[in-house]
Design a protein around this motif. Structure first.
Motif, PDB file in Angstrom:
ATOM      1  N   UNK A 183       0.839  -1.199   0.000  1.00 24.33           N
ATOM      2  CA  UNK A 183       0.000   0.000   0.000  1.00 24.33           C
ATOM      3  C   UNK A 183       0.874   1.249   0.000  1.00 24.33           C
ATOM      4  N   UNK A 184       0.387   2.308  -0.607  1.00 24.75           N
ATOM      5  CA  UNK A 184       1.168   3.534  -0.741  1.00 24.75           C
ATOM      6  C   UNK A 184       1.546   4.149   0.609  1.00 24.75           C
ATOM      7  N   UNK A 185       0.772   3.856   1.649  1.00 23.66           N
ATOM      8  CA  UNK A 185       1.098   4.388   2.975  1.00 23.66           C
ATOM      9  C   UNK A 185       2.373   3.773   3.546  1.00 23.66           C
ATOM     10  N   UNK A 186       2.847   2.684   2.943  1.00 24.39           N
ATOM     11  CA  UNK A 186       4.046   2.010   3.425  1.00 24.39           C
ATOM     12  C   UNK A 186       5.303   2.491   2.719  1.00 24.39           C
ATOM     13  N   UNK A 187       5.158   3.472   1.823  1.00 26.58           N
ATOM     14  CA  UNK A 187       6.311   3.993   1.082  1.00 26.58           C
ATOM     15  C   UNK A 187       7.276   4.684   2.043  1.00 26.58           C
ATOM     16  N   UNK A 188       8.546   4.635   1.694  1.00 21.02           N
ATOM     17  CA  UNK A 188       9.561   5.257   2.531  1.00 21.02           C
ATOM     18  C   UNK A 188      10.176   4.267   3.502  1.00 21.02           C
ATOM     19  N   UNK A 189      10.956   4.800   4.433  1.00 18.70           N
ATOM     20  CA  UNK A 189      11.669   3.966   5.404  1.00 18.70           C
ATOM     21  C   UNK A 189      11.087   4.149   6.792  1.00 18.70           C
ATOM     22  N   UNK A 190      10.928   3.048   7.505  1.00 15.09           N
ATOM     23  CA  UNK A 190      10.384   3.083   8.863  1.00 15.09           C
ATOM     24  C   UNK A 190      11.169   2.137   9.754  1.00 15.09           C
ATOM     25  N   UNK A 191      11.585   2.652  10.916  1.00 16.37           N
ATOM     26  CA  UNK A 191      12.286   1.841  11.892  1.00 16.37           C
ATOM     27  C   UNK A 191      11.254   1.176  12.797  1.00 16.37           C
ATOM     28  N   UNK A 192      11.198  -0.150  12.789  1.00 12.92           N
ATOM     29  CA  UNK A 192      10.231  -0.900  13.594  1.00 12.92           C
ATOM     30  C   UNK A 192      10.803  -1.320  14.944  1.00 12.92           C
ATOM     31  N   UNK A 193      12.043  -0.908  15.230  1.00 10.41           N
ATOM     32  CA  UNK A 193      12.653  -1.254  16.506  1.00 10.41           C
ATOM     33  C   UNK A 193      13.137  -2.694  16.545  1.00 10.41           C
ATOM     34  N   UNK A 194      13.445  -3.152  17.740  1.00  9.47           N
ATOM     35  CA  UNK A 194      13.924  -4.520  17.900  1.00  9.47           C
ATOM     36  C   UNK A 194      12.755  -5.495  17.805  1.00  9.47           C
ATOM     37  N   UNK A 195      12.968  -6.547  17.048  1.00  9.28           N
ATOM     38  CA  UNK A 195      11.931  -7.556  16.809  1.00  9.28           C
ATOM     39  C   UNK A 195      12.516  -8.946  17.041  1.00  9.28           C
ATOM     40  N   UNK A 196      11.670  -9.852  17.533  1.00 13.31           N
ATOM     41  CA  UNK A 196      12.101 -11.231  17.718  1.00 13.31           C
ATOM     42  C   UNK A 196      12.448 -11.855  16.371  1.00 13.31           C
ATOM     43  N   UNK A 197      13.659 -12.387  16.288  1.00 12.99           N
ATOM     44  CA  UNK A 197      14.089 -13.069  15.065  1.00 12.99           C
ATOM     45  C   UNK A 197      13.693 -14.539  15.133  1.00 12.99           C
ATOM     46  N   UNK A 198      14.229 -15.248  16.114  1.00 12.58           N
ATOM     47  CA  UNK A 198      13.871 -16.649  16.323  1.00 12.58           C
ATOM     48  C   UNK A 198      14.418 -17.078  17.682  1.00 12.58           C
ATOM     49  N   UNK A 199      14.078 -18.284  18.092  1.00 13.89           N
ATOM     50  CA  UNK A 199      14.498 -18.805  19.383  1.00 13.89           C
ATOM     51  C   UNK A 199      15.417 -19.999  19.163  1.00 13.89           C
ATOM     52  N   UNK A 200      16.554 -19.960  19.824  1.00 10.30           N
ATOM     53  CA  UNK A 200      17.524 -21.049  19.743  1.00 10.30           C
ATOM     54  C   UNK A 200      17.242 -22.050  20.858  1.00 10.30           C
ATOM     55  N   UNK A 201      17.053 -23.307  20.482  1.00  3.21           N
ATOM     56  CA  UNK A 201      16.768 -24.359  21.450  1.00  3.21           C
ATOM     57  C   UNK A 201      18.014 -25.218  21.637  1.00  3.21           C
TER      58      UNK A 201
END
Length: 236
Positions: A183-201
């Motif tokens: 969607x056009x509202x998503x144009x540009x750059x946005x910092x989403x902060x720290x996000x969970x990547x995955x969990x190591x077992x």
């Protein structure tokens, strides 16, 4: 051989809980790579492979909504189960009317994503005790089985967005011309902060039981609706 796939997933609601919110559930702005991997594993999973999320494309605008949900305040524990199995008088049952509690949740609504993923081969045998195949041949066979299942709408269990009450629909894309655009509202750059990547077992080598879990995070940057996911920081 190209061992990657593009899967479109969509749904009315989604809840990818932030771990820093202790009581009330608050969702990340977008789907996490670990949740995306869970969606793929719901369609096709084998112990010989691991799905790697390479990129997530956000299609619909990011929208939140508040609801209150019924949850239970406890869960069945392993020590209690062992006590009951040993002949103890305790009960494993959880009575919803006694342990029910309402919690506010900040959800995503009307979500739609493209998951760009690839297959990592852990074991080149298609089945236990089978003949070892070249890595490319093994990846190609697993990929073909995933595509066949996804194109028919087959899954081992209903894929969902974070919680089982938020089911996800899916559609396989094999032609780039059929990809939906952000969607056009998503144009540009946005910092989403720290996000969970995955969990190591970490497993106990003798019993194969999970000994410890280590969450890994990454700094998510969304550019024109696209989030590039870095490689896993641990060995598979």
């Amino acid at each position: 051989m190209n061992s990657s796939i593009i899967l479109e997933v969509s749904g009315d609601y989604a809840l990818f809980s932030r771990p820093e919110m202790k009581v009330e559930r608050v969702s990340y702005d977008v789907i996490t790579p670990s949740a995306a991997r869970g969606l793929l594993e719901a369609i096709y999973w084998k112990p010989q492979i691991r799905w790697l999320i390479d990129q997530i494309t956000v299609i619909n605008p990011i929208q939140f909504t508040n609801i209150r949900r019924n949850e239970i305040s406890k869960k069945a524990s392993a020590p209690k189960a062992a006590l009951v199995n040993a002949g103890g008088s305790d009960s494993l049952g959880i009575y919803v009317d006694q342990d029910r509690q309402q919690r506010a949740s900040l959800l995503l609504r009307d979500v739609r994503y493209l998951i760009h993923a690839s297959i990592h081969i852990i074991d080149r045998r298609m089945d236990k005790g089978g003949e070892k195949l070249p890595a490319n041949a093994a990846a190609g066979k697993h990929l073909a089985m995933f595509k066949r299942r996804a194109s028919r709408g087959q899954a081992f269990h209903q894929p969902y967005f974070g919680c089982r009450e938020f089911p996800a629909s899916f559609q396989l894309h094999e032609d780039e011309s059929s990809w939906p655009t952000p969607h056009q509202s998503l144009a540009g750059e946005k910092d989403l902060g720290f996000m969970l990547h995955d969990i190591e077992f970490e497993q106990n080598k003798k019993t194969k039981a999970v000994k410890s879990t280590t969450p890994h995070f990454f700094r998510a940057q969304m550019i024109d609706g696209n989030i590039t996911v870095p490689p896993l920081p641990f060995k598979i």
